[in-house]
Enzyme design. Sequence first.
Site, PDB file in Angstrom:
ATOM      1  CB  CYS A 237     -31.232 -33.465 -12.827  1.00  0.00           C
ATOM      2  SG  CYS A 237     -30.464 -32.459 -14.104  1.00  0.00           S
TER       3      CYS A 237
ATOM      4  CG  HIS B 203     -41.988 -17.764   2.047  1.00  0.00           C
ATOM      5  ND1 HIS B 203     -42.950 -17.967   3.008  1.00  0.00           N
ATOM      6  CD2 HIS B 203     -41.082 -16.928   2.609  1.00  0.00           C
ATOM      7  CE1 HIS B 203     -42.635 -17.267   4.096  1.00  0.00           C
ATOM      8  NE2 HIS B 203     -41.510 -16.629   3.881  1.00  0.00           N
TER       9      HIS B 203
ATOM     10  CG  ASN C 219     -55.488 -12.752   9.104  1.00  0.00           C
ATOM     11  OD1 ASN C 219     -55.440 -13.455   8.098  1.00  0.00           O
ATOM     12  ND2 ASN C 219     -54.948 -13.123  10.253  1.00  0.00           N
TER      13      ASN C 219
ATOM     14  CG  ASP D 239     -50.995 -20.658  -3.826  1.00  0.00           C
ATOM     15  OD1 ASP D 239     -50.970 -19.625  -4.521  1.00  0.00           O
ATOM     16  OD2 ASP D 239     -51.445 -20.687  -2.657  1.00  0.00           O
TER      17      ASP D 239
HETATM   18 ZN   LIG Z   1     -28.542 -31.931 -12.862  1.00  0.00          ZN
END
Ligand SMILES: [Zn+2]
Length: 252
Positions: free
Chosen positions: A153, A120, A219, A105
């Site tokens: 794209c 990640h 936690n 995020d």
């Molecule tokens: Zn492309």
Amino acid sequence: MHDLIHRAAQHLRTATHAIALTGAGISTPSGIADFRSAGTGLWEQTNPMEVATIYAFRQNPARFFNWIQPLAASIRQARPNTAHAALAHMEQTGIIHLVITQNIDGLHQRAGSTQVAEVHGHVREATCMSCYLVVPSESYQAPVIANGAVPHCPHCNGVLKPNVTLFGEALPAQAMLMAVQATRQCDVMLVAGSSLEVSPAADLPELALGHGAKLIIVNLTETHLDRCADVLIQGDVADILPRIADQIDHAG
Ligand SMILES: [Zn+2]
């Protein structure tokens, strides 16, 4: 509780190379649902292995974007919370050298952290599946957030894939290198809001422990490394991390 916070602060204040490892639990106070928490998670309704793998993405990107839309919307609305701010403050005061995060995020950077390894990936950019052009998210995210539309794209009209790591994909090499190198150097690792269930978060604390680093875990729920922690605080990171930061600042 005060004793635990005091001890965590002391470990961090006297460390020469402290780092943090954060997971979904640090973003739930910002309104981003934990994917995996029972009853509320996105993954309760849909098996992620059916939509969030690279194979599923290639076969059916429309299904993926439909599934990810609520998360994209909540990330768009989210603001950093007091836990993100506390870690950014600890970087500014020279305590924390790197934040390793499983979150996509970007809230650590928005809170002011500059040294962040996003193992990640993140949602700030996407990559074209056909020509590999990298596109900033501002240019395509509005229809994704509004109705889960598949972004294309601007160069070749191929499908754009957000730069987040899906199942079946390698973790981002640069971020992982930073994370592993910092873990090998660290003398204190602060785990905040991670249940340590998913690799590499599951493995990095063991790497740190293996060379004698101290482990602090904050936690809400149990983790498999609780018994190895030097300081274990079961609580809300948005409450606990500011108290630890405050304690460090006022220790003289
Ligand atoms: Zn492309």
